[in-house]
Design a protein around this motif. Structure first.
Motif, PDB file in Angstrom:
ATOM      1  N   ASP A   1       7.764  -9.899  -2.690  1.00 31.70           N
ATOM      2  CA  ASP A   1       8.643  -8.946  -3.361  1.00 31.70           C
ATOM      3  C   ASP A   1       8.193  -7.490  -3.218  1.00 31.70           C
ATOM      4  N   VAL A   2       7.267  -7.238  -2.285  1.00 33.55           N
ATOM      5  CA  VAL A   2       6.835  -5.854  -2.074  1.00 33.55           C
ATOM      6  C   VAL A   2       8.037  -5.050  -1.574  1.00 33.55           C
ATOM      7  N   THR A   3       8.159  -3.835  -2.050  1.00 33.75           N
ATOM      8  CA  THR A   3       9.333  -3.024  -1.716  1.00 33.75           C
ATOM      9  C   THR A   3       9.024  -2.034  -0.595  1.00 33.75           C
ATOM     10  N   TRP A   4      10.097  -1.550   0.022  1.00 33.58           N
ATOM     11  CA  TRP A   4       9.946  -0.502   1.029  1.00 33.58           C
ATOM     12  C   TRP A   4       9.305   0.724   0.399  1.00 33.58           C
ATOM     13  N   LYS A   5       9.686   1.024  -0.840  1.00 34.45           N
ATOM     14  CA  LYS A   5       9.126   2.195  -1.516  1.00 34.45           C
ATOM     15  C   LYS A   5       7.610   2.078  -1.643  1.00 34.45           C
ATOM     16  N   GLU A   6       7.129   0.908  -2.019  1.00 32.17           N
ATOM     17  CA  GLU A   6       5.687   0.710  -2.141  1.00 32.17           C
ATOM     18  C   GLU A   6       4.982   0.973  -0.803  1.00 32.17           C
ATOM     19  N   VAL A   7       5.526   0.403   0.247  1.00 32.65           N
ATOM     20  CA  VAL A   7       4.903   0.552   1.560  1.00 32.65           C
ATOM     21  C   VAL A   7       5.045   1.995   2.048  1.00 32.65           C
ATOM     22  N   ASN A   8       6.228   2.580   1.897  1.00 29.53           N
ATOM     23  CA  ASN A   8       6.423   3.982   2.291  1.00 29.53           C
ATOM     24  C   ASN A   8       5.445   4.891   1.563  1.00 29.53           C
ATOM     25  N   ASP A   9       5.315   4.704   0.245  1.00 36.13           N
ATOM     26  CA  ASP A   9       4.389   5.525  -0.544  1.00 36.13           C
ATOM     27  C   ASP A   9       2.952   5.340  -0.074  1.00 36.13           C
ATOM     28  N   HIS A  10       2.613   4.120   0.278  1.00 37.67           N
ATOM     29  CA  HIS A  10       1.266   3.808   0.757  1.00 37.67           C
ATOM     30  C   HIS A  10       0.978   4.529   2.075  1.00 37.67           C
ATOM     31  N   VAL A  11       1.896   4.424   3.013  1.00 39.40           N
ATOM     32  CA  VAL A  11       1.732   5.077   4.316  1.00 39.40           C
ATOM     33  C   VAL A  11       1.675   6.601   4.147  1.00 39.40           C
TER      34      VAL A  11
ATOM     35  N   ALA B   1       9.169  -5.045   4.966  1.00 38.18           N
ATOM     36  CA  ALA B   1       8.320  -3.885   4.681  1.00 38.18           C
ATOM     37  C   ALA B   1       6.868  -4.153   5.091  1.00 38.18           C
ATOM     38  N   LEU B   2       6.383  -5.346   4.828  1.00 38.60           N
ATOM     39  CA  LEU B   2       5.008  -5.681   5.225  1.00 38.60           C
ATOM     40  C   LEU B   2       4.898  -5.840   6.739  1.00 38.60           C
ATOM     41  N   TRP B   3       5.935  -6.408   7.358  1.00 39.04           N
ATOM     42  CA  TRP B   3       5.909  -6.525   8.816  1.00 39.04           C
ATOM     43  C   TRP B   3       5.826  -5.135   9.445  1.00 39.04           C
ATOM     44  N   ALA B   4       6.638  -4.207   8.950  1.00 36.28           N
ATOM     45  CA  ALA B   4       6.610  -2.844   9.490  1.00 36.28           C
ATOM     46  C   ALA B   4       5.251  -2.201   9.248  1.00 36.28           C
ATOM     47  N   TYR B   5       4.667  -2.476   8.092  1.00 36.49           N
ATOM     48  CA  TYR B   5       3.335  -1.932   7.805  1.00 36.49           C
ATOM     49  C   TYR B   5       2.304  -2.525   8.767  1.00 36.49           C
ATOM     50  N   SER B   6       2.446  -3.786   9.111  1.00 37.60           N
ATOM     51  CA  SER B   6       1.506  -4.379  10.070  1.00 37.60           C
ATOM     52  C   SER B   6       1.664  -3.725  11.448  1.00 37.60           C
TER      53      SER B   6
ATOM     54  N   ASN C   1       7.980 -12.585   6.883  1.00 36.61           N
ATOM     55  CA  ASN C   1       9.278 -12.711   6.210  1.00 36.61           C
ATOM     56  C   ASN C   1       9.552 -11.599   5.201  1.00 36.61           C
ATOM     57  N   THR C   2       8.699 -10.612   5.177  1.00 36.35           N
ATOM     58  CA  THR C   2       8.896  -9.459   4.306  1.00 36.35           C
ATOM     59  C   THR C   2       8.944  -8.228   5.207  1.00 36.35           C
TER      60      THR C   2
ATOM     61  N   ARG D   1      -3.274 -17.224   5.545  1.00 37.97           N
ATOM     62  CA  ARG D   1      -2.553 -17.532   4.306  1.00 37.97           C
ATOM     63  C   ARG D   1      -1.438 -16.516   4.007  1.00 37.97           C
ATOM     64  N   ASN D   2      -1.510 -15.335   4.621  1.00 42.38           N
ATOM     65  CA  ASN D   2      -0.503 -14.305   4.396  1.00 42.38           C
ATOM     66  C   ASN D   2       0.540 -14.225   5.507  1.00 42.38           C
ATOM     67  N   HIS D   3       0.388 -15.003   6.542  1.00 38.11           N
ATOM     68  CA  HIS D   3       1.251 -14.910   7.716  1.00 38.11           C
ATOM     69  C   HIS D   3       2.730 -15.023   7.365  1.00 38.11           C
ATOM     70  N   ASP D   4       3.109 -16.058   6.624  1.00 33.01           N
ATOM     71  CA  ASP D   4       4.529 -16.254   6.315  1.00 33.01           C
ATOM     72  C   ASP D   4       5.083 -15.125   5.452  1.00 33.01           C
ATOM     73  N   ILE D   5       4.291 -14.649   4.507  1.00 35.57           N
ATOM     74  CA  ILE D   5       4.744 -13.549   3.648  1.00 35.57           C
ATOM     75  C   ILE D   5       4.985 -12.297   4.488  1.00 35.57           C
TER      76      ILE D   5
END
Length: 114
Positions: free
Chosen positions: A9-19, A70-75, A67-68, A60-64
Protein backbone atom coordinates in the motif's frame (compact mmCIF):
# COMPACT_ATOMS: atom_id res chain seq x y z
CA UNK A 1 15.58 10.16 7.02
CA UNK A 2 13.98 6.74 7.22
CA UNK A 3 14.39 3.96 4.69
CA UNK A 4 11.54 3.38 2.28
CA UNK A 5 8.55 1.44 3.54
CA UNK A 6 8.13 -1.78 1.59
CA UNK A 7 4.45 -2.59 1.58
CA UNK A 8 1.81 -3.18 -1.07
CA UNK A 9 0.00 0.00 0.00
CA UNK A 10 2.97 2.35 -0.36
CA UNK A 11 1.88 5.44 -2.26
CA UNK A 12 3.45 7.37 -5.10
CA UNK A 13 3.57 10.36 -2.76
CA UNK A 14 5.67 8.44 -0.24
CA UNK A 15 8.14 7.34 -2.89
CA UNK A 16 8.20 10.75 -4.62
CA UNK A 17 8.85 12.47 -1.28
CA UNK A 18 11.60 9.96 -0.52
CA UNK A 19 13.36 10.49 -3.85
CA UNK A 20 13.02 14.27 -3.54
CA UNK A 21 14.46 14.23 -0.02
CA UNK A 22 17.46 12.18 -1.15
CA UNK A 23 18.21 14.54 -4.03
CA UNK A 24 17.79 17.58 -1.80
CA UNK A 25 20.14 16.06 0.79
CA UNK A 26 22.77 15.31 -1.87
CA UNK A 27 22.61 18.90 -3.15
CA UNK A 28 22.83 20.23 0.40
CA UNK A 29 25.87 18.07 1.14
CA UNK A 30 27.62 19.10 -2.09
CA UNK A 31 27.35 22.78 -1.13
CA UNK A 32 29.23 22.29 2.13
CA UNK A 33 32.69 23.83 2.29
CA UNK A 34 34.47 21.15 4.34
CA UNK A 35 35.45 18.55 1.71
CA UNK A 36 36.16 15.86 4.30
CA UNK A 37 32.69 16.31 5.79
CA UNK A 38 31.18 16.24 2.30
CA UNK A 39 32.81 12.88 1.59
CA UNK A 40 31.67 11.43 4.92
CA UNK A 41 28.09 12.55 4.40
CA UNK A 42 27.94 11.49 0.74
CA UNK A 43 29.17 8.04 1.73
CA UNK A 44 26.47 7.89 4.42
CA UNK A 45 23.82 8.87 1.87
CA UNK A 46 25.13 6.26 -0.55
CA UNK A 47 25.02 3.63 2.20
CA UNK A 48 21.48 4.69 3.10
CA UNK A 49 20.43 4.11 -0.50
CA UNK A 50 22.25 0.80 -0.65
CA UNK A 51 20.12 -0.33 2.31
CA UNK A 52 16.93 0.62 0.44
CA UNK A 53 18.14 -1.22 -2.65
CA UNK A 54 19.08 -4.26 -0.58
CA UNK A 55 15.63 -4.35 1.01
CA UNK A 56 13.88 -3.94 -2.35
CA UNK A 57 15.84 -6.88 -3.73
CA UNK A 58 15.21 -9.31 -0.90
CA UNK A 59 13.44 -12.43 -2.17
CA UNK A 60 10.70 -11.97 0.42
CA UNK A 61 9.95 -8.51 -1.04
CA UNK A 62 10.02 -9.50 -4.72
CA UNK A 63 6.27 -9.87 -5.21
CA UNK A 64 5.48 -6.66 -3.34
CA UNK A 65 8.01 -4.65 -5.36
CA UNK A 66 7.00 -6.13 -8.71
CA UNK A 67 3.29 -5.58 -8.01
CA UNK A 68 3.53 -2.12 -6.49
CA UNK A 69 4.25 0.37 -9.28
CA UNK A 70 5.71 3.03 -6.97
CA UNK A 71 8.20 0.58 -5.47
CA UNK A 72 9.05 -0.84 -8.89
CA UNK A 73 9.82 2.67 -10.15
CA UNK A 74 11.90 3.30 -7.04
CA UNK A 75 13.87 0.13 -7.72
CA UNK A 76 14.51 1.54 -11.22
CA UNK A 77 16.16 4.50 -9.45
CA UNK A 78 19.09 2.32 -8.41
CA UNK A 79 19.94 1.42 -11.98
CA UNK A 80 20.95 5.04 -12.46
CA UNK A 81 23.37 5.31 -9.54
CA UNK A 82 26.94 4.98 -10.82
CA UNK A 83 29.41 6.21 -8.25
CA UNK A 84 33.14 6.50 -8.82
CA UNK A 85 35.91 6.67 -6.23
CA UNK A 86 34.81 8.69 -3.23
CA UNK A 87 37.52 11.32 -3.05
CA UNK A 88 37.58 15.11 -3.21
CA UNK A 89 38.15 15.12 -6.96
CA UNK A 90 34.89 13.22 -7.58
CA UNK A 91 32.56 15.01 -5.16
CA UNK A 92 30.52 16.70 -7.90
CA UNK A 93 30.16 13.50 -9.90
CA UNK A 94 29.04 11.40 -6.95
CA UNK A 95 26.68 14.06 -5.57
CA UNK A 96 25.11 14.50 -9.00
CA UNK A 97 24.43 10.78 -9.31
CA UNK A 98 21.46 11.20 -6.96
CA UNK A 99 19.90 13.72 -9.35
CA UNK A 100 20.70 11.52 -12.34
CA UNK A 101 18.95 8.63 -10.61
CA UNK A 102 15.99 10.89 -9.86
CA UNK A 103 15.68 11.62 -13.58
CA UNK A 104 15.61 7.88 -14.27
CA UNK A 105 12.94 7.44 -11.62
CA UNK A 106 10.89 10.25 -13.19
CA UNK A 107 11.04 8.42 -16.53
CA UNK A 108 9.85 5.18 -14.92
CA UNK A 109 6.83 6.68 -13.17
CA UNK A 110 3.59 7.60 -14.93
CA UNK A 111 2.84 11.29 -15.41
CA UNK A 112 -0.16 11.17 -13.11
CA UNK A 113 1.73 9.45 -10.26
CA UNK A 114 1.68 12.14 -7.60
Amino acid sequence: MKNIRIAKDVTWKEVNDHVDAISFKAEEIARMSDKHAVLVQLRALRDFERKDNYDLNLVRNHDIVMNTPALWAYSFYFGHLHFIDFNEKNISWNADEFNQAKRGYEIAKPEDAD
